[in-house]
Design an enzyme around this catalytic site. Structure first.
Site, short mmCIF file in Angstrom:
data_model
loop_
_atom_site.label_atom_id
_atom_site.label_comp_id
_atom_site.label_asym_id
_atom_site.label_seq_id
_atom_site.Cartn_x
_atom_site.Cartn_y
_atom_site.Cartn_z
N GLY A 1 1.21 4.94 0.19
CA GLY A 1 0.50 6.15 0.59
C GLY A 1 1.33 7.39 0.30
N ASP B 1 -6.48 2.40 -2.61
CA ASP B 1 -6.45 2.15 -1.17
C ASP B 1 -7.84 2.28 -0.56
OD1 ASP B 1 -6.40 4.90 -1.77
OD2 ASP B 1 -5.47 5.39 0.15
N THR C 1 1.08 26.98 24.63
CA THR C 1 0.82 26.93 23.20
C THR C 1 0.82 25.51 22.67
OG1 THR C 1 1.81 29.11 22.91
CG2 THR C 1 1.62 27.73 20.95
N THR D 1 -2.87 10.99 5.44
CA THR D 1 -2.54 12.32 4.95
C THR D 1 -3.80 13.13 4.74
OG1 THR D 1 -0.57 11.41 3.87
CG2 THR D 1 -1.34 13.57 3.13
N ASP E 1 -10.49 6.78 7.34
CA ASP E 1 -9.04 6.65 7.19
C ASP E 1 -8.38 7.96 7.60
OD1 ASP E 1 -6.42 6.23 6.44
OD2 ASP E 1 -6.92 5.29 4.54
N ASP F 1 0.87 -1.19 0.00
CA ASP F 1 0.00 0.00 0.00
C ASP F 1 0.90 1.23 0.00
OD1 ASP F 1 -2.08 1.87 0.38
OD2 ASP F 1 -1.83 1.74 2.56
#
Length: 261
Positions: free
Chosen positions: A13, A114, A189, A137, A134, A11
């Site tokens: 990605g 995918d 922060t 990204t 999913d 896979d």
């Protein structure tokens, strides 16, 4: 040493390449390495050989393979690698590959391999209707009907894209590791960013899954996968299961369906 008839599933990605070796229906081992879009077939072969060696495997142990890739320029490199080093044809998930799942969208060629194999694996695992979330990204939702049809999906910017945009556009904000915040209300922060990202994406996942259940029925299962699922899903209320190996399992299933007469 593994017995013969080992299947390599790959896979590719945008950020990481995840691959594994199946002995029948059993995933014997899996590995990840960073996706480099300029990799050549020889470089991919070298990386694959090195990682296989960690388990005492060689190219000769791999009898078949299949790949899905969200990076178009790497598809021919992986197939060339298989032809040169593995000695067989590596099918690419896409048009012409049998999946056993009808695709009910305007242009089936637009659907990433995918996402399709995730849908196949999820339906095989729990039936339908089912939603695959999913967290990679991109943040994607893929929807399968009760009868096993791919109905369509939802795509949003993912966690890493959002964090990179935040820190690149706001010079005073630091880059952070995505670890759990100490509390909802950040006392600094870094914790404020962590809280915003984790609770923000968890809320987005819950809102979209809830709307999908309103449309598909409350019995709709929701399965999460992807590299960042482990960071976000503990703060979600609508996810039924996390399956980090869903894509690899889908590739195995699709490969098997293409061996049937």
């Amino acid at each position: 040493m593994l017995r013969p008839a080992v299947l390599l599933v790959v896979d590719v990605g945008n950020t990481q390449t995840h691959f594994g070796a199946y002995d029948g229906e059993t995933l014997v081992e899996h590995w990840r390495f960073a996706t480099v879009r300029t990799s050549t077939s020889d470089e991919l072969g070298a990386a694959l050989r090195s990682l296989l060696a960690l388990r005492g495997l060689t190219f000769d142990d791999l009898d078949a393979s299949i790949v899905s890739s969200t990076v178009p320029q790497l598809r021919p490199e992986w197939t060339a690698m298989a032809g040169r080093y593995l000695g067989h044809v590596m099918p690419v998930v896409g048009p012409g590959v049998r999946t056993g799942m009808p695709i009910r969208i305007d242009n089936p060629r637009e659907l990433g391999g995918d996402r399709l194999v995730n849908a196949v694996a999820a339906f095989e695992k729990v039936g339908g209707p089912v939603v695959v979330v999913d967290l990679g990204t991109a943040l994607t939702f893929d929807v399968v009907s009760e009868g096993g049809e791919y109905l369509g999906g939802i795509i949003a910017p993912g966690v890493e894209i959002s964090m990179e945009a935040l820190t690149s556009r706001a010079a005073a904000l630091p880059r952070i590791d995505l670890t759990p915040p100490r509390s909802l209300i950040g006392k600094g922060t870094v914790d404020a960013i962590r809280s915003g990202v984790i609770y923000g994406f968890a809320g987005q996942v819950d809102a979209i899954v809830s709307r999908l259940r309103d449309e598909l029925g409350e019995e709709t299962e929701a399965i999460a996968t992807g590299g960042l699922a482990g960071a976000i899903v503990p703060y979600c209320e609508t996810i039924d299961d996390i399956d980090d190996l869903l894509t690899l399992e889908g590739l195995r299933i699709v490969w098997g369906r293409n061996q049937e007469g």
